[in-house]
Design a protein around this motif. Structure first.
Motif, PDB file in Angstrom:
ATOM      1  N   ARG A  53       0.824  -1.368   0.048  1.00  0.00           N
ATOM      2  CA  ARG A  53       0.125   0.039  -0.038  1.00  0.00           C
ATOM      3  C   ARG A  53       0.843   1.199   0.128  1.00  0.00           C
ATOM      4  O   ARG A  53       1.838   1.325   0.667  1.00  0.00           O
ATOM      5  N   GLY A  54       0.524   2.075  -0.976  1.00  0.00           N
ATOM      6  CA  GLY A  54       1.255   3.422  -1.105  1.00  0.00           C
ATOM      7  C   GLY A  54       2.467   3.507  -1.955  1.00  0.00           C
ATOM      8  O   GLY A  54       3.087   4.520  -2.005  1.00  0.00           O
ATOM      9  N   GLU A 124      -5.215   0.021  -5.493  1.00  0.00           N
ATOM     10  CA  GLU A 124      -5.565   1.274  -5.802  1.00  0.00           C
ATOM     11  C   GLU A 124      -4.675   2.238  -6.147  1.00  0.00           C
ATOM     12  O   GLU A 124      -3.376   1.817  -5.978  1.00  0.00           O
ATOM     13  N   ALA A 125      -5.150   3.242  -6.666  1.00  0.00           N
ATOM     14  CA  ALA A 125      -4.075   4.341  -7.026  1.00  0.00           C
ATOM     15  C   ALA A 125      -3.046   4.024  -8.135  1.00  0.00           C
ATOM     16  O   ALA A 125      -1.779   4.578  -7.825  1.00  0.00           O
ATOM     17  N   MET A 126      -3.199   3.071  -8.986  1.00  0.00           N
ATOM     18  CA  MET A 126      -2.251   3.009  -9.909  1.00  0.00           C
ATOM     19  C   MET A 126      -2.708   3.679 -11.293  1.00  0.00           C
ATOM     20  O   MET A 126      -4.030   3.771 -11.525  1.00  0.00           O
TER      21      MET A 126
END
Length: 165
Positions: A53-54, A124-126
């Motif tokens: 994550r992140g 997420e956030a890709m």
């Protein structure tokens, strides 16, 4: 008879009657139709996804399929977003999926894989992945042969469910 592989059999020379391809073929007597558009997403095993994550895409442990002489949409996306490091390179999509499911790393895979593999999760956030288009191709001369028509009807019905997945 069902054959699978990365080599595109020559339908015009009757190496196969029907082909499922991620590219459109329309030369000569060949006809085709798009069955589905399948967006690619970054998938990982749930436990690994929590650890990652992140992280930026270039920092992820990628499980990448590399096909000789074929510049796939996944390979192009990885050149832009994925950096150079790979946890695993392979030449088979089933091996890629098995490695992702085993927690070896992450991969750019059709989102539809989540339907069959609830142990995986999309990160997420890709950056958005490319969209693959799946085509059914056959020869015009045989497309109305009853056995061919029946197989085409089943493939259209079942694989069409993947559209947008």
């Amino acid at each position: 008879e069902l054959l699978s592989g990365v080599r595109a059999l020559d339908l015009a020379n009757r190496e196969a009657d029907i082909a499922l391809r991620f590219f459109r073929s329309s030369r000569g007597d060949l006809v085709g139709r798009r069955l589905a558009r399948m967006p690619l997403v970054v998938l990982a095993k749930r436990a690994l996804a929590r650890k990652l994550r992140g992280k930026a895409p270039s920092e992820l442990p990628w499980v990448a399929v590399e096909l000789p002489e074929i510049d796939t949409p996944e390979a192009a996306w990885l050149r832009v977003h994925g950096g150079q490091a790979r946890a695993l390179r392979c030449n088979n999509y089933e091996v890629q999926l098995a490695a992702i499911r085993a927690g070896v790393g992450v991969g750019l895979v059709p989102r539809a894989a989540l339907l069959a593999h609830p142990d995986l999760i999309a990160l997420e956030a890709m950056p958005p992945g490319p969209t693959l288009e799946l085509f059914l191709i056959t020869r015009r001369a045989i497309r109305s042969v009853p056995r061919i028509t029946r197989v085409i009807d089943v493939l259209v019905s079942e694989l069409g469910k993947l559209d947008g997945q």
